[in-house]
Design a protein around this motif. Structure first.
Motif, PDB file in Angstrom:
ATOM      1  N   GLN A 210       0.822  -1.200   0.000  1.00 12.29           N
ATOM      2  CA  GLN A 210       0.000   0.000   0.000  1.00 12.29           C
ATOM      3  C   GLN A 210       0.859   1.255   0.000  1.00 12.29           C
ATOM      4  OE1 GLN A 210      -2.728  -0.376   3.309  1.00 12.29           O
ATOM      5  NE2 GLN A 210      -4.259  -1.331   2.014  1.00 12.29           N
ATOM      6  N   ASN A 211       2.075   1.157   0.505  1.00 12.87           N
ATOM      7  CA  ASN A 211       3.000   2.276   0.532  1.00 12.87           C
ATOM      8  C   ASN A 211       3.928   2.165  -0.674  1.00 12.87           C
ATOM      9  OD1 ASN A 211       5.567   3.682   1.152  1.00 12.87           O
ATOM     10  ND2 ASN A 211       4.519   4.207   3.056  1.00 12.87           N
ATOM     11  N   LEU A 212       3.917   3.175  -1.544  1.00 14.19           N
ATOM     12  CA  LEU A 212       4.710   3.103  -2.773  1.00 14.19           C
ATOM     13  C   LEU A 212       6.202   2.988  -2.487  1.00 14.19           C
ATOM     14  CD1 LEU A 212       3.026   5.591  -5.249  1.00 14.19           C
ATOM     15  CD2 LEU A 212       3.011   3.118  -5.294  1.00 14.19           C
ATOM     16  N   ALA A 213       6.673   3.676  -1.453  1.00 14.96           N
ATOM     17  CA  ALA A 213       8.101   3.585  -1.127  1.00 14.96           C
ATOM     18  C   ALA A 213       8.487   2.154  -0.778  1.00 14.96           C
ATOM     19  CB  ALA A 213       8.425   4.527   0.035  1.00 14.96           C
ATOM     20  N   PHE A 214       7.638   1.471   0.008  1.00  9.83           N
ATOM     21  CA  PHE A 214       7.903   0.076   0.358  1.00  9.83           C
ATOM     22  C   PHE A 214       7.769  -0.828  -0.864  1.00  9.83           C
ATOM     23  CE2 PHE A 214       6.371   1.123   4.904  1.00  9.83           C
ATOM     24  CZ  PHE A 214       7.632   1.637   5.207  1.00  9.83           C
ATOM     25  N   LEU A 215       6.818  -0.498  -1.746  1.00  4.12           N
ATOM     26  CA  LEU A 215       6.660  -1.257  -2.986  1.00  4.12           C
ATOM     27  C   LEU A 215       7.946  -1.211  -3.796  1.00  4.12           C
ATOM     28  CD1 LEU A 215       5.132  -2.707  -5.283  1.00  4.12           C
ATOM     29  CD2 LEU A 215       4.283  -0.458  -6.010  1.00  4.12           C
ATOM     30  N   TYR A 216       8.533  -0.021  -3.945  1.00  2.00           N
ATOM     31  CA  TYR A 216       9.764   0.115  -4.720  1.00  2.00           C
ATOM     32  C   TYR A 216      10.919  -0.619  -4.056  1.00  2.00           C
ATOM     33  CZ  TYR A 216       7.119   3.745  -7.128  1.00  2.00           C
ATOM     34  OH  TYR A 216       6.169   4.436  -7.831  1.00  2.00           O
ATOM     35  N   GLN A 217      10.944  -0.629  -2.731  1.00  5.26           N
ATOM     36  CA  GLN A 217      11.986  -1.385  -2.032  1.00  5.26           C
ATOM     37  C   GLN A 217      11.892  -2.868  -2.372  1.00  5.26           C
ATOM     38  OE1 GLN A 217      11.401  -0.343   2.095  1.00  5.26           O
ATOM     39  NE2 GLN A 217      12.819   1.371   2.003  1.00  5.26           N
ATOM     40  N   LYS A 218      10.676  -3.397  -2.417  1.00  2.23           N
ATOM     41  CA  LYS A 218      10.482  -4.809  -2.772  1.00  2.23           C
ATOM     42  C   LYS A 218      10.938  -5.076  -4.205  1.00  2.23           C
ATOM     43  CE  LYS A 218       6.603  -5.667   0.388  1.00  2.23           C
ATOM     44  NZ  LYS A 218       5.166  -6.030   0.495  1.00  2.23           N
ATOM     45  N   ALA A 384     -11.000   2.960  -6.178  1.00  2.00           N
ATOM     46  CA  ALA A 384     -10.535   4.285  -5.781  1.00  2.00           C
ATOM     47  C   ALA A 384      -9.375   4.146  -4.816  1.00  2.00           C
ATOM     48  CB  ALA A 384     -11.670   5.069  -5.130  1.00  2.00           C
ATOM     49  N   GLU A 385      -8.327   4.935  -5.024  1.00  2.00           N
ATOM     50  CA  GLU A 385      -7.180   4.963  -4.125  1.00  2.00           C
ATOM     51  C   GLU A 385      -6.951   6.397  -3.682  1.00  2.00           C
ATOM     52  OE1 GLU A 385      -4.514   1.221  -5.781  1.00  2.00           O
ATOM     53  OE2 GLU A 385      -4.062   3.263  -6.450  1.00  2.00           O
ATOM     54  N   VAL A 386      -6.629   6.579  -2.417  1.00  2.00           N
ATOM     55  CA  VAL A 386      -6.370   7.905  -1.881  1.00  2.00           C
ATOM     56  C   VAL A 386      -4.920   7.972  -1.428  1.00  2.00           C
ATOM     57  CG1 VAL A 386      -7.018   9.620  -0.161  1.00  2.00           C
ATOM     58  CG2 VAL A 386      -8.764   8.111  -1.119  1.00  2.00           C
ATOM     59  N   PHE A 387      -4.156   8.923  -1.972  1.00  2.00           N
ATOM     60  CA  PHE A 387      -2.761   9.121  -1.609  1.00  2.00           C
ATOM     61  C   PHE A 387      -2.654  10.359  -0.717  1.00  2.00           C
ATOM     62  CE2 PHE A 387      -2.977   7.105  -5.707  1.00  2.00           C
ATOM     63  CZ  PHE A 387      -1.993   6.138  -5.679  1.00  2.00           C
ATOM     64  N   GLU A 388      -2.064  10.209   0.454  1.00  2.00           N
ATOM     65  CA  GLU A 388      -1.866  11.351   1.347  1.00  2.00           C
ATOM     66  C   GLU A 388      -0.541  12.014   1.009  1.00  2.00           C
ATOM     67  OE1 GLU A 388      -1.162  12.372   6.069  1.00  2.00           O
ATOM     68  OE2 GLU A 388      -2.117  10.481   5.496  1.00  2.00           O
ATOM     69  N   LEU A 389      -0.600  13.258   0.523  1.00  2.00           N
ATOM     70  CA  LEU A 389       0.599  13.986   0.151  1.00  2.00           C
ATOM     71  C   LEU A 389       1.084  14.889   1.272  1.00  2.00           C
ATOM     72  CD1 LEU A 389      -0.476  14.921  -3.463  1.00  2.00           C
ATOM     73  CD2 LEU A 389       0.918  12.999  -2.710  1.00  2.00           C
ATOM     74  N   SER A 390       0.164  15.380   2.069  1.00  2.00           N
ATOM     75  CA  SER A 390       0.477  16.174   3.249  1.00  2.00           C
ATOM     76  C   SER A 390      -0.732  16.068   4.162  1.00  2.00           C
ATOM     77  CB  SER A 390       0.751  17.637   2.861  1.00  2.00           C
ATOM     78  OG  SER A 390      -0.456  18.340   2.625  1.00  2.00           O
ATOM     79  N   PRO A 391      -0.679  16.604   5.391  1.00  3.04           N
ATOM     80  CA  PRO A 391      -1.828  16.500   6.291  1.00  3.04           C
ATOM     81  C   PRO A 391      -3.101  17.123   5.739  1.00  3.04           C
ATOM     82  CG  PRO A 391       0.134  17.049   7.528  1.00  3.04           C
ATOM     83  CD  PRO A 391       0.516  17.134   6.075  1.00  3.04           C
ATOM     84  N   SER A 432       2.779   8.445   1.631  1.00  8.74           N
ATOM     85  CA  SER A 432       1.884   7.790   0.693  1.00  8.74           C
ATOM     86  C   SER A 432       0.997   6.855   1.462  1.00  8.74           C
ATOM     87  CB  SER A 432       2.673   7.016  -0.378  1.00  8.74           C
ATOM     88  OG  SER A 432       3.219   5.864   0.157  1.00  8.74           O
ATOM     89  N   ARG A 433      -0.272   6.972   1.172  1.00  5.71           N
ATOM     90  CA  ARG A 433      -1.244   6.132   1.860  1.00  5.71           C
ATOM     91  C   ARG A 433      -2.290   5.714   0.846  1.00  5.71           C
ATOM     92  NH1 ARG A 433      -4.878   8.250   6.961  1.00  5.71           N
ATOM     93  NH2 ARG A 433      -6.335   6.529   7.037  1.00  5.71           N
ATOM     94  N   MET A 434      -2.551   4.451   0.720  1.00  5.90           N
ATOM     95  CA  MET A 434      -3.509   3.984  -0.248  1.00  5.90           C
ATOM     96  C   MET A 434      -4.526   3.099   0.419  1.00  5.90           C
ATOM     97  SD  MET A 434      -1.284   3.133  -3.640  1.00  5.90           S
ATOM     98  CE  MET A 434      -0.643   1.620  -2.988  1.00  5.90           C
ATOM     99  N   THR A 435      -5.792   3.348   0.077  1.00  8.48           N
ATOM    100  CA  THR A 435      -6.859   2.467   0.503  1.00  8.48           C
ATOM    101  C   THR A 435      -7.692   2.165  -0.727  1.00  8.48           C
ATOM    102  OG1 THR A 435      -8.114   4.427   1.140  1.00  8.48           O
ATOM    103  CG2 THR A 435      -6.962   3.244   2.896  1.00  8.48           C
ATOM    104  N   ALA A 436      -8.508   1.122  -0.686  1.00 13.69           N
ATOM    105  CA  ALA A 436      -9.192   0.708  -1.907  1.00 13.69           C
ATOM    106  C   ALA A 436     -10.695   0.741  -1.744  1.00 13.69           C
ATOM    107  CB  ALA A 436      -8.762  -0.710  -2.294  1.00 13.69           C
ATOM    108  N   LEU A 437     -11.357   1.097  -2.823  1.00 13.66           N
ATOM    109  CA  LEU A 437     -12.812   1.069  -2.904  1.00 13.66           C
ATOM    110  C   LEU A 437     -13.165   0.182  -4.080  1.00 13.66           C
ATOM    111  CD1 LEU A 437     -15.760   2.425  -2.600  1.00 13.66           C
ATOM    112  CD2 LEU A 437     -14.966   3.939  -4.389  1.00 13.66           C
TER     113      LEU A 437
END
Length: 440
Positions: A210-218, A384-391, A432-437
């Motif tokens: 769900q976290n793009l940074a962690f995805l790229y690490q994988k 639907a995915e929601v990415f948190e860019l800032s608060p 980055s924060r992703m949730t799914a609809l």
């Protein structure tokens, strides 16, 4: 409706900058797909280079496993691309409906994919956005590689013999592409083919988070689990393709020599150069237009470019253009994920859908008898995915998995109008924060 020597029929799809219609050539009765592009919309979205590149590239490619461009014509307002008609839809939809494909059928699909991409590389074309959504499958199980909007030609190689534009789709992009230090276009395409093979055979992604940074690490580590219920041959080939080191990764020639790959393998034969009646008109998407006509009225934000500003990696070049298609839109919003989903729920309820919550997802189902819902005869599936860019700043991504395109566009328009950000918010520390609809 008639356009030149073609009779246009039903709608096959609808996107942000045009439509695709079924067409039949009047003199021969042959079926085609006509991509009708709106010049003004292309200028608004700043994707002129992407469209011109796709047209130029498709004119070079004449292979049974690559969608064929037969003709291009244009008017002051529209561009018409006469394309091969593929009657089976996207590989993505086939996998989604079946869960995963049998190893025998999956191998057949993969052999064709390698044939097609090998031909492209021989012609000096690197796709750079291979994924199941960009592979079409006809009723006979024959595949056609499509969507060359992010492709590159060998003329674009730098003096070091490498490509340097970072582009692609997150789950399918090769690790060396993310490093932003130059990459071999052929080897990066092979990696994407390996991800597609994994998805075909297992119904899941080899690298996901769900976290793009962690995805790229994988992806950098090549950290994936290959199911032991696959045949030893399939497991071995997947490991050799999903090698994060492009220098030791298996190449096309070695893939074609692999014993598992060679099972019942019958290489496709490219078409003769004269087996086309393509109109080689010199075409430029740009036309003199009054400045007020093509001024942007809204801004499309690329979430992955913004996430690339994170301190985790240098990904500022990720996606040189907004990934605009009939399946996906993105916009910014000041509402947090909880409020986004609540407002979506309220909106689709007003449209006549029934909504159910459960397991962290929101499902929208066909209304009961007697309930009025615009064009609700067919099902609709949207993620639907929601990415948190800032608060206080988020990017909302809406993606259609299947269903009525017109209803999808209507739904997206209403949701973006209701949730879009109306004020500028400074970017703070990147998250980055992703949730799914999932709507059905």
């Amino acid at each position: 409706m008639k356009k030149g020597k073609y009779e246009l029929g039903r709608m096959l799809g609808e996107g942000n900058f045009g439509k695709v219609k079924f067409a039949r050539r009047v003199d021969t009765g042959e079926a085609f797909a006509v991509k009708i592009l709106d010049r003004k919309r292309i200028l608004d979205l700043k994707i002129t280079e992407q469209i011109e590149r796709e047209i130029t590239t498709l004119k070079l490619l004449k292979h049974p496993n690559v969608v064929r461009l037969h003709e291009v014509s244009a008017s002051k307002a529209k561009i018409y691309m006469i394309l091969e008609y593929v009657n089976g839809g996207e590989l993505f939809d086939k996998i989604e409906s079946m869960g995963r494909l049998s190893e025998q059928f999956g191998l057949k699909i993969f052999q064709q994919l390698i044939d097609g991409i090998s031909y492209c590389h021989d012609k000096g074309v690197y796709h750079r956005d291979l994924k199941p959504e960009n592979v079409l499958v006809d009723a006979m199980g024959k595949i056609k590689i499509s969507d060359f909007g992010l492709s590159a030609l060998s003329q674009q190689l730098w003096n070091d013999g490498l490509l340097h534009t970072t582009c692609g789709s997150p789950h399918y992009v090769a690790p060396e592409v993310l490093l932003n230090k130059g990459y071999d276009g052929a080897m990066s395409d092979i990696w994407s083919c390996g991800v597609i093979l994994y998805v075909i055979l297992t119904g899941t992604l080899p690298f996901d988070d769900q976290n793009l940074a962690f995805l790229y690490q994988k992806i950098f580590k090549g950290a994936t689990q290959i199911p032991n219920w696959l045949s030893p041959g399939a497991q071995n080939l997947l490991r050799r393709i999903l090698d994060p080191n492009p220098r030791t990764r298996i190449n096309v020639v070695e893939i074609k020599e692999d014993s598992w790959f060679k099972q019942n393998y019958a290489p496709a034969i490219p078409y003769d150069d004269d087996d086309m009646y393509i109109d080689d008109v010199s075409l430029s998407v740009k036309e003199p237009v009054d400045a007020d006509e093509h001024r942007n009225k809204s801004t499309l934000i690329n979430a992955f470019q913004l996430i690339g500003m994170s301190s985790y990696f240098d990904l500022s070049g990720f996606f040189e253009k907004e990934d605009v298609s009939e399946r996906k839109i993105r916009f910014t919003s000041n509402y947090p994920p909880k409020d986004v989903y609540k407002k979506i729920e309220d909106l689709v309820t007003e449209m006549g859908f029934q909504v159910q919550r459960g397991n962290g997802k929101l499902k929208v189902i066909q209304p009961t008898r007697g309930c009025s819902c615009p064009r609700s005869a067919g099902s609709l599936s949207v993620a639907a995915e929601v990415f948190e860019l800032s608060p206080s700043l988020y990017v909302v991504e809406l993606r259609k998995a299947s269903g009525d395109s017109s209803l999808y566009r209507q739904l997206c328009s209403k949701i973006s109008d209701k949730l879009s950000a109306y004020k500028s918010v400074p970017l703070l520390k990147m998250h980055s924060r992703m949730t799914a609809l999932k709507t059905i």
